[in-house]
Design an enzyme around this catalytic site. Structure first.
Site, PDB file in Angstrom:
ATOM      1  N   HIS A  31       0.915  -1.397   0.084  1.00 55.87           N
ATOM      2  CA  HIS A  31      -0.045   0.011  -0.002  1.00 55.87           C
ATOM      3  C   HIS A  31       0.987   1.126   0.035  1.00 55.87           C
ATOM      4  O   HIS A  31       1.074   1.781   1.140  1.00 55.87           O
ATOM      5  CB  HIS A  31      -0.916  -0.129   1.098  1.00 55.87           C
ATOM      6  CG  HIS A  31      -1.965  -1.071   1.024  1.00 55.87           C
ATOM      7  ND1 HIS A  31      -1.830  -2.195   1.601  1.00 55.87           N
ATOM      8  CD2 HIS A  31      -3.239  -1.141   0.381  1.00 55.87           C
ATOM      9  CE1 HIS A  31      -3.133  -2.880   1.415  1.00 55.87           C
ATOM     10  NE2 HIS A  31      -4.062  -2.234   0.324  1.00 55.87           N
ATOM     11  N   HIS A  73      -7.157   6.337  -3.318  1.00 57.64           N
ATOM     12  CA  HIS A  73      -8.131   5.687  -2.540  1.00 57.64           C
ATOM     13  C   HIS A  73      -7.283   4.855  -1.399  1.00 57.64           C
ATOM     14  O   HIS A  73      -7.945   4.388  -0.243  1.00 57.64           O
ATOM     15  CB  HIS A  73      -8.477   4.420  -3.575  1.00 57.64           C
ATOM     16  CG  HIS A  73      -7.470   3.275  -3.911  1.00 57.64           C
ATOM     17  ND1 HIS A  73      -6.326   3.579  -4.472  1.00 57.64           N
ATOM     18  CD2 HIS A  73      -7.067   2.110  -3.468  1.00 57.64           C
ATOM     19  CE1 HIS A  73      -5.584   2.407  -4.664  1.00 57.64           C
ATOM     20  NE2 HIS A  73      -6.253   1.532  -4.139  1.00 57.64           N
TER      21      HIS A  73
END
Length: 446
Positions: free
Chosen positions: A173, A213
């Protein structure tokens, strides 16, 4: 439209395991209790900063003054600005790329709409600035800068904010993942069944949501935050905890940068709400909700993309596909993403073991192998969604290409898993983890 006014000021921090209550302070929305003894390696954590800036956090305060806007500055950016004002040279100065690298990066951007686009190579060619470079190009090529009369300097400043608020130490991430999702979203926005109906606002929303996001993702999943009694889990009542944080962080950066300040207030409020709806749709716990609704629309043939609500729904589906499209990439890239996300799981498992917490599903490196995790992910999460996406696109060339890669990659993982079992003398099922296990682990499901 309310926004959580916060000061992001440090990455994952764990209290002493001897204490009766273990909690986690994640990068974002955190108030530090002291100014001394802060480890130097923690990003943006410096004792000379006035921590009073972090006080008086509210859940729904409106930003109406410069003083309030200042609270939205991330701790890292605040530190960079303050040390520059003091005349301190940054430890990591900007390294300019030579012309050969810039030329190769420009050449790659000419093929940004192809599915075999190598985001890892592009990130190296741009010296770790793949997200900023990609978005500047896409905003220009889609005509968004001209249509919305965006200031180029302000746009660049906002994109740098977004890129810097991803944690580079996360194996998965991070900003490269955001760039990969953005490139996939660009490909989906070009699908003929969708492209002819999209407005400039739809395109901008899709690209912004894809880019932001997972912003400020701590490298641990929602169940981890819940069981450690993290304050974000309490704030969002254990519902879409990370997604709510990503959204709020994005709105904070939009307002801080004033990228859209010249637009009518009603329009900016609508943009903020729609960005929230898109980002919240990436919560893997809502997978069945969206899949069931998509199947119903396709069965009833009642999607009307000239209708703004239906168009927004398909943008949500497109973002969900982009977020989990790694298994649909070519094997070399797909395998690398799989290894990265599993490394992030295993790191969480190590933390849980260190602090005597139950190890989360898929996070035990001794029990959960990469092939097993990926086979389950593909079978129960990726395949059902991408089959329906292919139905929506009328089995477009891109959809068939993605499903072909997916089948090939799944076969590769099954072969690797079979080899592992032969070496261990095991007859374990090759189906992978059950769907409920995958849905419990937000992010395994990248």
């Amino acid at each position: 439209m309310s926004c959580l006014m916060v000061e992001r000021c440090g990455e994952v921090l764990f209290e002493s395991p001897e204490q009766s209550v273990k909690c986690v302070c994640m990068l974002g929305d955190v108030r530090l209790r002291g100014q001394t003894g802060v480890p130097a390696e923690r990003r943006g954590s410096y004792p000379f900063i006035d921590f009073r800036l972090l006080n008086n956090t509210t859940h729904s305060g409106e930003i109406g003054t410069k003083k309030k806007v200042k609270r939205l500055l991330s701790f890292q950016r605040y530190f960079h600005a303050s040390r520059l004002l003091r005349g301190i040279i940054p430890q990591a100065p900007l390294h300019l790329l030579d012309e050969d690298y810039l030329g190769q990066a420009r050449h790659m951007l000419s093929k940004v709409g192809t599915w075999d686009f190598d985001i890892f190579l592009f990130d190296r060619l741009t010296n770790g600035n793949s997200l900023v470079t990609l978005l500047c190009h896409l905003f220009n090529s889609h005509g968004l800068i001209h249509h919305f009369k965006l200031d180029m300097v302000t746009l660049h400043r906002f994109l740098v904010m977004v890129q810097e608020d991803y944690h580079g130490h996360n194996p998965y991430h991070n900003a490269v993942h955001a760039a990969d999702v953005t490139q996939a979203m660009h490909c989906y926005l070009k699908e003929p069944k969708l492209a002819s109906f999209l407005t400039p606002l739809d395109i901008m929303l899709g690209l912004l949501a894809a880019a932001a996001h997972d912003v400020d993702h701590p490298g641990v999943n929602q169940p981890f935050l819940i069981k450690t009694n993290h304050h974000l889990a309490n704030l969002y009542q254990n519902m879409s905890v990370l997604e709510n944080h990503h959204w709020r962080s994005t709105i904070g950066m939009l307002r801080e940068s004033r990228l859209l300040a010249h637009l009518p207030k009603e329009m900016t409020q609508d943009i903020e709400q729609q960005l929230g709806s898109l980002i919240l749709a990436t919560d893997i716990n809502r997978q069945n909700e969206f899949l069931t609704r998509l199947k119903a629309h396709l069965h009833n043939k009642d999607l009307r993309l000239e209708n703004v609500q239906d168009r927004h729904f398909m943008l949500q589906i497109a973002l969900k596909c982009a977020d989990i499209c790694n298994p649909c990439r070519i094997w070399e890239m797909s395998k690398q993403w799989s290894e990265r996300v599993c490394e992030e799981f295993y790191r969480q498992g190590d933390l849980e073991q260190k602090f005597e917490l139950e190890i989360s599903p898929l996070c035990n490196q001794q029990k959960d192998s990469i092939p097993s995790i990926q086979i389950g992910f593909m079978t129960y999460i990726v395949e059902p969604l991408f089959r329906e996406w292919a139905r929506f696109t009328g089995n477009s060339t891109l959809s068939e290409n993605m499903l072909s890669h997916l089948a090939h990659n799944k076969a590769q993982w099954k072969s690797l898993l079979s080899n592992q079992h032969r070496r261990r003398g095991s007859g374990q099922d090759l189906a992978g983890p059950a769907p409920e296990t995958l849905e419990q682990t937000e992010g395994a499901t990248p």
